[in-house]
Design a protein around this motif. Structure first.
Motif, PDB file in Angstrom:
ATOM      1  N   GLU A 107       0.845  -1.182   0.000  1.00 46.11           N
ATOM      2  CA  GLU A 107       0.000   0.000   0.000  1.00 46.11           C
ATOM      3  C   GLU A 107       0.884   1.237   0.000  1.00 46.11           C
ATOM      4  OE1 GLU A 107      -3.173   0.334  -0.263  1.00 46.11           O
ATOM      5  OE2 GLU A 107      -3.541  -1.818  -0.427  1.00 46.11           O
ATOM      6  N   GLY A 152      -0.545   4.175  -4.900  1.00 47.66           N
ATOM      7  CA  GLY A 152      -1.632   3.230  -5.070  1.00 47.66           C
ATOM      8  C   GLY A 152      -2.961   3.767  -4.577  1.00 47.66           C
ATOM      9  N   THR A 153      -2.951   4.470  -3.462  1.00 45.97           N
ATOM     10  CA  THR A 153      -4.198   5.015  -2.936  1.00 45.97           C
ATOM     11  C   THR A 153      -4.697   6.178  -3.774  1.00 45.97           C
ATOM     12  OG1 THR A 153      -2.922   6.429  -1.448  1.00 45.97           O
ATOM     13  CG2 THR A 153      -3.616   4.294  -0.599  1.00 45.97           C
ATOM     14  N   ARG A 154      -3.824   6.927  -4.384  1.00 46.20           N
ATOM     15  CA  ARG A 154      -4.237   8.082  -5.180  1.00 46.20           C
ATOM     16  C   ARG A 154      -4.751   7.686  -6.551  1.00 46.20           C
ATOM     17  NH1 ARG A 154       0.309  12.413  -5.626  1.00 46.20           N
ATOM     18  NH2 ARG A 154      -1.322  13.304  -6.975  1.00 46.20           N
ATOM     19  N   PHE A 155      -4.070   6.769  -7.209  1.00 43.03           N
ATOM     20  CA  PHE A 155      -4.394   6.441  -8.602  1.00 43.03           C
ATOM     21  C   PHE A 155      -5.033   5.060  -8.757  1.00 43.03           C
ATOM     22  CE2 PHE A 155      -0.612   9.239  -8.718  1.00 43.03           C
ATOM     23  CZ  PHE A 155      -1.193  10.343  -9.299  1.00 43.03           C
ATOM     24  N   GLY A 156      -5.155   4.326  -7.672  1.00 36.75           N
ATOM     25  CA  GLY A 156      -5.785   3.018  -7.750  1.00 36.75           C
ATOM     26  C   GLY A 156      -4.824   1.948  -8.219  1.00 36.75           C
ATOM     27  N   ASN A 157      -5.299   0.712  -8.227  1.00 37.88           N
ATOM     28  CA  ASN A 157      -4.482  -0.420  -8.651  1.00 37.88           C
ATOM     29  C   ASN A 157      -4.722  -0.711 -10.130  1.00 37.88           C
ATOM     30  OD1 ASN A 157      -3.434  -0.889  -6.055  1.00 37.88           O
ATOM     31  ND2 ASN A 157      -5.307  -1.990  -5.474  1.00 37.88           N
TER      32      ASN A 157
END
Length: 390
Positions: free
Chosen positions: A32, A36-41
């Motif tokens: 994490e 990853g949290t900003r643009f997604g997986n």
């Protein structure tokens, strides 16, 4: 006051840096991160068998190939500067790493290595240029006398009586002087020579600056390059790359030492036997000695021909001493200096030097042997190993 100077300015923020993404864990699950949290997986990839994927990627591949060809054909000079700077950086990297082993920071090691090289080159040219100017002036002053002696010789008189060479030369000179296009060509040649000198100085400055940047960023460049390889093969790619770059650096340093020893011996012999313009010719020998295999031979032939002006005995003595030294260098000096550098068979070395010189000139001849050694290492460690498994 010192405490206040060390404090950051009010409102100042650290400079943004482009950092490398973290490596994945062994289970293949991405950690994490803020990214990853900003643009997604990332989602699932499109099937490589899909017609749309095949057509689009084929078109993109052709377009990228054409774009690369167009960029390369229009930035040839820049690419040569980059290659030369990278070659110099790889040559100085072993020295910097040795200084790092002495607990000196890399930045300080770079400053010490580059400053030592710059001071050495500056001192060399400061000593050499006045002597070269003096000896070139002597050549220019003696040239009319040499020409007059040749004109007064029996050989030229006999040729002139048979073919009218003197009258023919006079007619051609008058025609050349009275031709405006020819005189304009001379002026254009002078302007072109000035432009060439200016471009050469600018290129030298660009190569120096790029060498400093490459030398400072070489560990980061290697790290980025290794991350481009799949993780399962990253250790092998790193080992092969370190072997190649280390061999190139050792080769550059070793070739420089060999060229310096070669030029020093040639200067001593020229001074003893009385070859004219010894300092100038020693500088030529040093430059040619950087070209592997054939450079020393060419330097010996050039100096021997010039030594004929002092007498055939002088030329014979110099040729015997210098070519004997080349044999001693090939079997005793070079193997000891280049023992940590590259090992390339003689036939491959000759072919690579000729091919490199034909493609890129002197720079191509200099980097030909390290390039051939890198290709042979890759063939041995990748292709042959793969072939042995079948």
């Amino acid at each position: 006051m010192a405490h206040r100077l060390r404090q950051p300015l009010p409102g100042a923020q650290p400079r943004l840096r482009f950092e490398m993404p973290p490596e994945q864990e062994d289970d293949g699950v991405a950690p994490e991160t803020e990214t990853g949290t900003r643009f997604g997986n990332p989602g699932p990839r499109m099937s490589s068998q899909h017609p749309l994927y095949v057509g689009f990627m084929g078109t993109v591949g052709v377009g990228v190939a054409l774009l690369v060809y167009w960029i390369g054909s229009n930035t040839t000079q820049l690419i040569l500067w980059i290659v030369a700077a990278l070659f110099i950086a790889l040559g100085l990297d072993p020295v910097v790493r040795w200084l790092e082993g002495k607990r000196l920071p890399r930045a300080a090691g770079i400053v010490v290595a580059v400053s030592t090289l710059a001071l050495g080159v500056a001192a060399f040219f400061a000593t050499l240029i006045p002597t070269i100017v003096q000896q070139v002036t002597e050549i220019v002053e003696e040239a009319p006398r040499w020409i007059q002696d040749f004109i007064n010789s029996d050989f030229f008189r006999s040729i002139d009586n048979q073919y009218g060479v003197r009258e023919r030369i006079t007619q051609e000179l008058e025609k050349f002087v009275n031709d405006p296009a020819a005189m304009g060509g001379i002026f254009g040649g002078v302007v072109g020579f000035g432009s060439t000198v200016a471009n050469g100085l600018f290129g030298a400055l660009i190569v120096l600056v790029l060498s400093l940047y490459f030398l400072a960023a070489l560990p980061a460049m290697k790290k980025w390059g290794y991350r481009l390889a799949p993780r399962s093969r990253r250790a092998r790619v790193e080992a092969l790359s370190e072997e190649i770059t280390g061999s190139v650096g050792n080769y550059v340093i070793g070739q420089a030492v060999v060229a310096l020893v070669n030029a020093t011996f040639a200067f001593i012999v020229m001074t003893i036997v009385g070859v004219p313009f010894a300092v100038l010719l020693a500088f030529v020998v040093a430059l040619l000695a950087f070209i592997p295999l054939v450079g020393g031979l060419i330097a010996g032939v050039i100096v021997t021909l010039i030594a004929l002006t002092a007498g055939w005995q002088t030329a014979v003595v110099y040729a015997v001493c210098y070519f004997a030294y080349l044999q001693f260098e090939a079997y005793f000096i070079s193997p000891r200096i280049m023992q940590k550098a590259v090992a390339v068979p003689g036939a491959v070395a000759v072919i690579s030097v000729i091919a490199g010189g034909s493609l890129l000139g002197v720079l191509g001849a200099l980097i030909a042997i390290p390039t051939a050694a890198a290709i042979m290492l890759l063939v041995k460690e990748i292709f042959i190993v793969r072939q042995d498994k079948h």
